[in-house]
Design a protein around this motif. Structure first.
Motif, mmCIF file in Angstrom:
data_model
loop_
_atom_site.group_PDB
_atom_site.id
_atom_site.type_symbol
_atom_site.label_atom_id
_atom_site.label_comp_id
_atom_site.label_asym_id
_atom_site.label_seq_id
_atom_site.Cartn_x
_atom_site.Cartn_y
_atom_site.Cartn_z
ATOM 1 N N MET A 165 13.583 74.088 49.446
ATOM 2 C CA MET A 165 13.995 73.877 50.729
ATOM 3 C C MET A 165 13.507 72.578 51.498
ATOM 4 O O MET A 165 12.714 71.785 51.079
ATOM 5 N N ALA A 166 14.534 71.989 52.189
ATOM 6 C CA ALA A 166 14.558 70.760 52.663
ATOM 7 C C ALA A 166 13.994 70.830 54.308
ATOM 8 O O ALA A 166 13.589 71.936 54.916
ATOM 9 N N SER A 167 13.271 69.686 54.685
ATOM 10 C CA SER A 167 12.584 69.801 56.099
ATOM 11 C C SER A 167 13.854 69.291 56.885
ATOM 12 O O SER A 167 14.964 68.742 56.804
ATOM 13 N N VAL A 168 13.508 69.348 58.389
ATOM 14 C CA VAL A 168 14.199 69.128 59.410
ATOM 15 C C VAL A 168 14.595 67.789 59.493
ATOM 16 O O VAL A 168 13.235 66.942 59.620
ATOM 17 N N LYS A 169 15.470 67.317 59.726
ATOM 18 C CA LYS A 169 15.843 65.443 59.663
ATOM 19 C C LYS A 169 15.753 65.438 61.312
ATOM 20 O O LYS A 169 15.963 66.035 62.013
ATOM 21 N N ARG A 170 15.492 63.907 61.471
ATOM 22 C CA ARG A 170 15.447 63.445 62.790
ATOM 23 C C ARG A 170 16.774 63.711 63.319
ATOM 24 O O ARG A 170 17.900 63.328 62.879
ATOM 25 N N GLY A 171 17.021 64.267 64.449
ATOM 26 C CA GLY A 171 18.197 64.485 65.254
ATOM 27 C C GLY A 171 18.838 65.862 64.868
ATOM 28 O O GLY A 171 19.982 65.916 65.576
ATOM 29 N N GLN A 172 18.257 66.586 64.213
ATOM 30 C CA GLN A 172 18.633 67.917 63.891
ATOM 31 C C GLN A 172 17.785 68.896 64.201
ATOM 32 O O GLN A 172 16.791 68.638 64.181
ATOM 33 N N MET A 173 18.527 70.045 64.451
ATOM 34 C CA MET A 173 17.699 71.323 65.273
ATOM 35 C C MET A 173 17.228 72.125 64.163
ATOM 36 O O MET A 173 16.189 72.924 64.071
ATOM 37 N N ALA B 76 23.492 75.107 46.161
ATOM 38 C CA ALA B 76 23.787 75.467 44.901
ATOM 39 C C ALA B 76 25.213 74.599 44.615
ATOM 40 O O ALA B 76 25.783 74.584 45.910
ATOM 41 N N ARG B 77 25.482 73.906 43.596
ATOM 42 C CA ARG B 77 26.697 73.245 43.545
ATOM 43 C C ARG B 77 28.016 74.066 43.844
ATOM 44 O O ARG B 77 28.982 73.558 44.266
ATOM 45 N N HIS B 78 28.044 75.328 43.341
ATOM 46 C CA HIS B 78 29.222 76.155 43.585
ATOM 47 C C HIS B 78 29.321 76.713 45.020
ATOM 48 O O HIS B 78 30.333 77.371 45.279
ATOM 49 N N LEU B 79 28.152 76.601 45.783
ATOM 50 C CA LEU B 79 28.159 77.103 47.168
ATOM 51 C C LEU B 79 28.039 75.811 48.163
ATOM 52 O O LEU B 79 27.980 76.175 49.381
#
Length: 46
Positions: free
Chosen positions: A1-9, A16-19
């Protein structure tokens, strides 16, 4: 899982590559919903 980036909610899930196209669409749809909800909440406070 990624964290929330600056400027995003919302946090972006690992795509996944195919999705990847579908996952990006879901992410940006959620981002738009979150920003609308945030604006509505700010307007109700004022």
């Amino acid at each position: 899982m990624a964290s929330v980036k600056r400027g995003q909610m919302t946090a972006s899930p690992e795509w996944a590559r195919h999705l990847r196209k579908l996952g990006k669409r879901w992410f940006w749809k959620g981002e738009r919903r979150a920003s609308k909800a945030d604006l509505n909440q700010k307007q109700k406070r004022n």
